[in-house]
Design an enzyme around this catalytic site. Structure first.
Site, PDB file in Angstrom:
ATOM      1  N   TYR A 128      20.238  26.423  15.057  1.00 23.09           N
ATOM      2  CA  TYR A 128      20.371  25.141  14.395  1.00 23.09           C
ATOM      3  C   TYR A 128      20.285  23.886  15.401  1.00 23.09           C
ATOM      4  O   TYR A 128      20.156  22.775  15.046  1.00 23.09           O
ATOM      5  CB  TYR A 128      21.678  24.963  13.699  1.00 23.09           C
ATOM      6  CG  TYR A 128      21.618  25.248  12.013  1.00 23.09           C
ATOM      7  CD1 TYR A 128      21.040  24.541  11.464  1.00 23.09           C
ATOM      8  CD2 TYR A 128      22.016  26.435  11.920  1.00 23.09           C
ATOM      9  CE1 TYR A 128      20.883  24.794  10.124  1.00 23.09           C
ATOM     10  CE2 TYR A 128      21.970  27.057  10.210  1.00 23.09           C
ATOM     11  CZ  TYR A 128      21.479  25.948   9.404  1.00 23.09           C
ATOM     12  OH  TYR A 128      21.131  26.167   8.380  1.00 23.09           O
ATOM     13  N   HIS A 129      20.519  24.339  16.661  1.00 23.34           N
ATOM     14  CA  HIS A 129      20.401  23.200  17.530  1.00 23.34           C
ATOM     15  C   HIS A 129      19.792  23.522  18.899  1.00 23.34           C
ATOM     16  O   HIS A 129      19.360  24.335  19.428  1.00 23.34           O
ATOM     17  CB  HIS A 129      22.214  22.848  18.183  1.00 23.34           C
ATOM     18  CG  HIS A 129      22.970  22.595  17.016  1.00 23.34           C
ATOM     19  ND1 HIS A 129      22.918  21.341  16.458  1.00 23.34           N
ATOM     20  CD2 HIS A 129      23.893  23.463  16.383  1.00 23.34           C
ATOM     21  CE1 HIS A 129      23.941  21.647  15.525  1.00 23.34           C
ATOM     22  NE2 HIS A 129      24.360  22.738  15.442  1.00 23.34           N
TER      23      HIS A 129
END
Length: 129
Positions: A128-129
């Site tokens: 996600y990052h």
């Protein structure tokens, strides 16, 4: 299982008459068939290969154990709520992924999925990052 027992002579049926009574016990078997929910589709080829063949080529090797647990549970799940386990950070997604759910793999890595009926679909493995 077969067992035979001989009955004692019974004077009411005639003196000295040797009657045989055989008792047969049969094992009773119940067969139950279940239609189970399954993972039907994947978005991420690496997670699909891992699920189907055990290949770690498309996943982070350190995630192997956790992914095996998550995918096995997802494959047995019939609703998204079945994935709501302590420590899994289960939650519904918003925006473009509304209707999908997420569980934590490790750090920023997530396993996301949707359901169609009782089957998991669009299973994805993402950072996600």
């Amino acid at each position: 299982m077969l067992s035979g027992r001989r009955a004692a002579p019974n004077s009411s049926h005639g003196a000295g008459l040797d009657q045989s009574i055989t008792h047969i016990g049969l094992a009773k078997r119940n067969i139950t068939c279940y239609a189970s929910a399954v993972i039907r589709t994947f978005r991420h080829r690496g997670i699909q290969k891992f699920f189907e063949d055990g290949s770690k080529a498309g996943i982070q090797p350190k995630h192997e154990t956790r992914l095996r647990i998550l995918l096995t549970t997802l494959n047995l799940a019939s609703t998204p709520l079945d994935m709501n386990r302590a420590g899994w950070d289960w939650h519904p997604l918003k925006g473009d992924l509304k209707g999908h759910w997420s569980v934590s793999v490790n750090g920023n890595w997530r396993l996301t999925f949707a359901f169609e009926g009782e089957d998991a679909i669009l299973v994805d493995y993402r950072d996600y990052h």
